[in-house]
Design a protein around this motif. Sequence first.
Motif, PDB file in Angstrom:
ATOM      1  N   TYR A  82       0.815  -1.187  -0.051  1.00 53.06           N
ATOM      2  CA  TYR A  82      -0.005  -0.039   0.038  1.00 53.06           C
ATOM      3  C   TYR A  82       0.812   1.186   0.072  1.00 53.06           C
ATOM      4  CZ  TYR A  82      -3.207   3.343   1.552  1.00 53.06           C
ATOM      5  OH  TYR A  82      -4.254   4.557   1.676  1.00 53.06           O
ATOM      6  N   SER A  83       2.088   1.067   0.892  1.00 52.60           N
ATOM      7  CA  SER A  83       2.917   2.382   0.836  1.00 52.60           C
ATOM      8  C   SER A  83       3.537   2.559  -0.457  1.00 52.60           C
ATOM      9  CB  SER A  83       4.041   2.056   1.913  1.00 52.60           C
ATOM     10  OG  SER A  83       3.476   2.008   3.250  1.00 52.60           O
ATOM     11  N   LEU A  84       4.185   1.388  -1.244  1.00 52.44           N
ATOM     12  CA  LEU A  84       4.480   1.530  -2.429  1.00 52.44           C
ATOM     13  C   LEU A  84       3.502   2.141  -3.458  1.00 52.44           C
ATOM     14  CD1 LEU A  84       6.885   0.930  -4.222  1.00 52.44           C
ATOM     15  CD2 LEU A  84       6.171  -1.387  -4.717  1.00 52.44           C
ATOM     16  N   VAL A  85       2.525   1.591  -3.434  1.00 50.34           N
ATOM     17  CA  VAL A  85       1.407   2.257  -4.364  1.00 50.34           C
ATOM     18  C   VAL A  85       1.023   3.573  -4.146  1.00 50.34           C
ATOM     19  CG1 VAL A  85      -1.250   1.968  -4.994  1.00 50.34           C
ATOM     20  CG2 VAL A  85       0.354  -0.063  -4.726  1.00 50.34           C
ATOM     21  N   LEU A  86       1.014   4.210  -3.029  1.00 51.53           N
ATOM     22  CA  LEU A  86       0.947   5.712  -2.733  1.00 51.53           C
ATOM     23  C   LEU A  86       2.215   6.481  -3.233  1.00 51.53           C
ATOM     24  CD1 LEU A  86      -0.305   5.370   1.133  1.00 51.53           C
ATOM     25  CD2 LEU A  86      -1.850   6.033  -0.749  1.00 51.53           C
ATOM     26  N   SER A  87       3.286   5.995  -2.961  1.00 46.98           N
ATOM     27  CA  SER A  87       4.362   6.665  -3.549  1.00 46.98           C
ATOM     28  C   SER A  87       4.430   6.541  -5.039  1.00 46.98           C
ATOM     29  CB  SER A  87       5.617   6.090  -3.054  1.00 46.98           C
ATOM     30  OG  SER A  87       5.885   4.462  -3.583  1.00 46.98           O
ATOM     31  N   GLN A  88       4.044   5.446  -5.723  1.00 50.83           N
ATOM     32  CA  GLN A  88       3.680   5.524  -7.358  1.00 50.83           C
ATOM     33  C   GLN A  88       2.643   6.494  -7.632  1.00 50.83           C
ATOM     34  OE1 GLN A  88       3.050   1.353  -8.334  1.00 50.83           O
ATOM     35  NE2 GLN A  88       5.531   0.887  -8.008  1.00 50.83           N
ATOM     36  N   LYS A  89       1.584   6.397  -6.884  1.00 53.59           N
ATOM     37  CA  LYS A  89       0.431   7.435  -7.144  1.00 53.59           C
ATOM     38  C   LYS A  89       0.978   8.981  -7.039  1.00 53.59           C
ATOM     39  CE  LYS A  89      -3.739   9.030  -5.277  1.00 53.59           C
ATOM     40  NZ  LYS A  89      -4.858   8.801  -4.143  1.00 53.59           N
ATOM     41  N   GLU A  90       1.705   9.147  -6.035  1.00 56.48           N
ATOM     42  CA  GLU A  90       2.308  10.499  -5.996  1.00 56.48           C
ATOM     43  C   GLU A  90       3.265  10.942  -7.013  1.00 56.48           C
ATOM     44  OE1 GLU A  90       2.723  14.542  -4.329  1.00 56.48           O
ATOM     45  OE2 GLU A  90       1.288  12.884  -3.578  1.00 56.48           O
ATOM     46  N   LYS A  91       3.938   9.797  -7.437  1.00 58.53           N
ATOM     47  CA  LYS A  91       4.958  10.354  -8.726  1.00 58.53           C
ATOM     48  C   LYS A  91       4.208  10.552  -9.647  1.00 58.53           C
ATOM     49  CE  LYS A  91       8.820   8.244 -10.845  1.00 58.53           C
ATOM     50  NZ  LYS A  91       9.603   7.048 -11.081  1.00 58.53           N
ATOM     51  N   LEU A  92       3.054   9.471  -9.815  1.00 59.38           N
ATOM     52  CA  LEU A  92       2.396   9.694 -11.280  1.00 59.38           C
ATOM     53  C   LEU A  92       1.343  11.160 -11.383  1.00 59.38           C
ATOM     54  CD1 LEU A  92       0.902   6.039 -11.676  1.00 59.38           C
ATOM     55  CD2 LEU A  92       2.703   7.226 -13.077  1.00 59.38           C
ATOM     56  N   ARG A  93       0.931  11.546  -9.941  1.00 62.48           N
ATOM     57  CA  ARG A  93       0.346  12.818  -9.874  1.00 62.48           C
ATOM     58  C   ARG A  93       1.132  13.911 -10.328  1.00 62.48           C
ATOM     59  NH1 ARG A  93      -0.139  16.892  -6.656  1.00 62.48           N
ATOM     60  NH2 ARG A  93       1.423  15.652  -5.299  1.00 62.48           N
ATOM     61  N   LYS A  94       2.524  13.977 -10.083  1.00 62.86           N
ATOM     62  CA  LYS A  94       3.315  14.870 -10.443  1.00 62.86           C
ATOM     63  C   LYS A  94       3.436  14.893 -12.022  1.00 62.86           C
ATOM     64  CE  LYS A  94       5.929  15.117  -6.046  1.00 62.86           C
ATOM     65  NZ  LYS A  94       7.334  14.785  -5.427  1.00 62.86           N
ATOM     66  N   GLU A  95       3.643  13.915 -12.633  1.00 60.98           N
ATOM     67  CA  GLU A  95       3.801  13.549 -13.957  1.00 60.98           C
ATOM     68  C   GLU A  95       2.719  14.222 -14.659  1.00 60.98           C
ATOM     69  OE1 GLU A  95       4.789   9.858 -14.956  1.00 60.98           O
ATOM     70  OE2 GLU A  95       6.872   9.867 -14.028  1.00 60.98           O
ATOM     71  N   VAL A  96       1.538  13.773 -13.993  1.00 63.26           N
ATOM     72  CA  VAL A  96       0.240  14.100 -14.545  1.00 63.26           C
ATOM     73  C   VAL A  96      -0.026  15.794 -14.582  1.00 63.26           C
ATOM     74  CG1 VAL A  96      -2.324  14.257 -14.487  1.00 63.26           C
ATOM     75  CG2 VAL A  96      -1.170  12.222 -14.115  1.00 63.26           C
ATOM     76  N   ASP A  97       0.544  16.619 -13.255  1.00 64.38           N
ATOM     77  CA  ASP A  97       0.604  17.829 -13.489  1.00 64.38           C
ATOM     78  C   ASP A  97       1.552  18.491 -14.439  1.00 64.38           C
ATOM     79  OD1 ASP A  97      -1.403  17.502 -11.276  1.00 64.38           O
ATOM     80  OD2 ASP A  97       0.328  17.831  -9.746  1.00 64.38           O
ATOM     81  N   ALA A  98       2.585  17.905 -14.590  1.00 64.66           N
ATOM     82  CA  ALA A  98       3.568  18.293 -15.353  1.00 64.66           C
ATOM     83  C   ALA A  98       2.999  18.394 -16.790  1.00 64.66           C
ATOM     84  CB  ALA A  98       5.067  17.771 -15.491  1.00 64.66           C
ATOM     85  N   LEU A  99       2.415  17.223 -17.226  1.00 62.45           N
ATOM     86  CA  LEU A  99       1.992  17.005 -18.394  1.00 62.45           C
ATOM     87  C   LEU A  99       0.473  17.923 -18.511  1.00 62.45           C
ATOM     88  CD1 LEU A  99       2.039  13.147 -18.945  1.00 62.45           C
ATOM     89  CD2 LEU A  99       3.315  14.679 -19.998  1.00 62.45           C
ATOM     90  N   LEU A 100       0.011  18.426 -17.855  1.00 57.90           N
ATOM     91  CA  LEU A 100      -1.207  19.308 -17.924  1.00 57.90           C
ATOM     92  C   LEU A 100      -0.777  20.648 -18.092  1.00 57.90           C
ATOM     93  CD1 LEU A 100      -3.695  18.006 -15.331  1.00 57.90           C
ATOM     94  CD2 LEU A 100      -3.999  17.669 -17.762  1.00 57.90           C
ATOM     95  N   GLU A 101       0.388  20.947 -17.416  1.00 59.26           N
ATOM     96  CA  GLU A 101       1.034  22.478 -17.543  1.00 59.26           C
ATOM     97  C   GLU A 101       1.574  22.395 -19.018  1.00 59.26           C
ATOM     98  OE1 GLU A 101       2.318  26.086 -16.837  1.00 59.26           O
ATOM     99  OE2 GLU A 101       1.181  24.655 -15.784  1.00 59.26           O
ATOM    100  N   LYS A 102       2.327  21.285 -19.612  1.00 60.65           N
ATOM    101  CA  LYS A 102       2.913  21.209 -21.091  1.00 60.65           C
ATOM    102  C   LYS A 102       1.662  21.329 -21.963  1.00 60.65           C
ATOM    103  CE  LYS A 102       5.865  18.855 -23.843  1.00 60.65           C
ATOM    104  NZ  LYS A 102       6.673  17.401 -24.058  1.00 60.65           N
ATOM    105  N   ASN A 103       0.740  20.898 -21.573  1.00 58.04           N
ATOM    106  CA  ASN A 103      -0.545  20.650 -22.472  1.00 58.04           C
ATOM    107  C   ASN A 103      -0.974  22.240 -22.659  1.00 58.04           C
ATOM    108  OD1 ASN A 103      -2.702  19.509 -24.417  1.00 58.04           O
ATOM    109  ND2 ASN A 103      -4.081  19.886 -22.459  1.00 58.04           N
ATOM    110  N   ARG A 104      -1.239  22.983 -21.296  1.00 60.46           N
ATOM    111  CA  ARG A 104      -1.492  24.459 -21.540  1.00 60.46           C
ATOM    112  C   ARG A 104      -0.583  25.057 -22.077  1.00 60.46           C
ATOM    113  NH1 ARG A 104      -0.585  28.875 -18.929  1.00 60.46           N
ATOM    114  NH2 ARG A 104       1.116  28.048 -17.806  1.00 60.46           N
ATOM    115  N   ILE A 105       0.763  25.226 -21.994  1.00 60.05           N
ATOM    116  CA  ILE A 105       1.381  25.794 -22.869  1.00 60.05           C
ATOM    117  C   ILE A 105       1.265  25.594 -24.331  1.00 60.05           C
ATOM    118  CG2 ILE A 105       3.971  26.469 -23.344  1.00 60.05           C
ATOM    119  CD1 ILE A 105       4.775  25.743 -20.308  1.00 60.05           C
ATOM    120  N   LEU A 106       1.036  24.191 -24.859  1.00 59.39           N
ATOM    121  CA  LEU A 106       0.815  24.069 -26.021  1.00 59.39           C
ATOM    122  C   LEU A 106      -0.230  24.497 -26.627  1.00 59.39           C
ATOM    123  CD1 LEU A 106       2.301  20.348 -26.343  1.00 59.39           C
ATOM    124  CD2 LEU A 106       3.215  22.315 -27.011  1.00 59.39           C
TER     125      LEU A 106
END
Length: 536
Positions: A102-126
């Motif tokens: 569960y802890s591993l899944v939470l860490s992966q979830k946090e990492k993916l959330r950061k990547e999603v935020d970065a991709l959303l920001e990049k999508n906004r710029i594009l």
Amino acid sequence: MADVVDEWRKLRLEILSRLNKRERQQKNIKSMLNNYYKLDEQLQQSHRSRSISVGNEQSNGTANDRLALMKEEMANVYRMKSKNDQDLIDANRKLSDSEARYSLVLSQKEKLRKEVDALLEKNRILEEELADLKEKNNAINTERVALVATCTFLTEKKTQLDSERFQLLNKIRELQEKSAELMNAEIVLQEERAQLRIREQIARATADLNLGDERASATFGNSPDADEFMMTDVLPSEVKFKMAAHEGEVHDIEWMSDDMFATAGSDAKVRVWRVSPNKTEASKVSTLTGCMGPVNRLDYDAQRHVVLASSNDKTCRLWNVDSQRLLSTFSGHTDKVSSARLFQSHNVISGSTDRTIKQWDISSIRCIRSYLVGSTVFDIVARCGVSQSSFISSHFDKKVRFWDSRSSDPTYSIELGQKVSSLDVSIDGLQILASSRDDTLSLIDVRNYGIIHLYSAEQYKTSCDNTRAIFSSTGEYVLAGSSNSSVYIWNTKTTKLEKVVKTAREDSNQIMSLSWNPSGRGLLACDRQKTCTLWR
């Protein structure tokens, strides 16, 4: 981007599923613990009840039997407790593993959330860049529509102007025909008057003639060269000879006298030739060398003692014809020199494709003035008009420019239909003949800069940018070589096409330059097939 969102959703569902599974597992463990506690409580109650029953039944049984039964029951209880303890240990271990996952899944979830935020920001710029590009594209498209409309308007205006030009040309030709008719009538009248005066003079002179004068006149009349000196130009009728003059193209040709002429070729040489007395061949007199590139144009002085040549090696050179010695080399242009002329008896004027005209002093061999033209110079002529300081140039930008050597700017300019390839001056210096690439020749009055006549023919095609049109020796005719191996000859005053002379070969051959013999009989032509042709 859609793939990342789908992956995140799958991960979220997996986490929820594992949490539900963990809750179910913990529920079983809790149930087992509750059952364990209930069993322990029941055992204790059973033990108390048995203690009481043992006390009551001491009288009914022996102590050993009750003790054995009690030991057996205790052994069963310990076995059940041992099993329950093992199940509890396994459940705790599974719970620890589930918590780690569960802890591993939470860490992966946090990492993916950061990547999603970065991709959303990049999508906004594009998306912002795309919106900006769409705005710019709309502006460019609007400008393009405006330019297309402007181009359409200008095209229609050009078509209208061309139509008006053709109408004006037709009117000019009609007026020229009327003027030619009036001029022909005037010429006929003048000829009648001249013949009348000649008859009167002959009648008066006949009485004074003696026998000796008659014999001298007869001797002169029987001379084989009597027809070499005529008051009018005689149209050529036959080819007297053809010869290979150079190792490459022959760019220019000039009569030096009645029986000598010079040629300029792409083999970087100038050659002087002499025609045989019977006019059937020509022998080489000399070869003038020194140029490092093809020779374009020739000029000579009034006494025919020096020859001036312009070359592609960015220079023009002056030779003495008698001694065959190179006198001067004028260098200073940055590109090939297309034309050079002797000017004011002690100067040379030269034009180049570097868009400049230079005036040179022959004695000091230095440039005394440069004229910035702004367009490629094709040809230059001097000895024109009433001023000895004037010269004329033809250019790539369709213009004929009139110059005074004392000024750095042209005094006047005329624009023709296409780029102007060559110029020639009439015998009186008051008219120039301009050949342009729209397959026409223009006769221009130097005094008022007006176009007097236009000459054209159905099959006439200007050979190239270096082709040369000329006057005949007395100016009675104008003529130019065509790209179909023919020379077209027009009457100067009436603009009538008098004659078309062709070379012997049938294939297409570009005629580069022409020269009419000073005697009035004899036409020389040079072409791109290394040959020179004499018509008489």
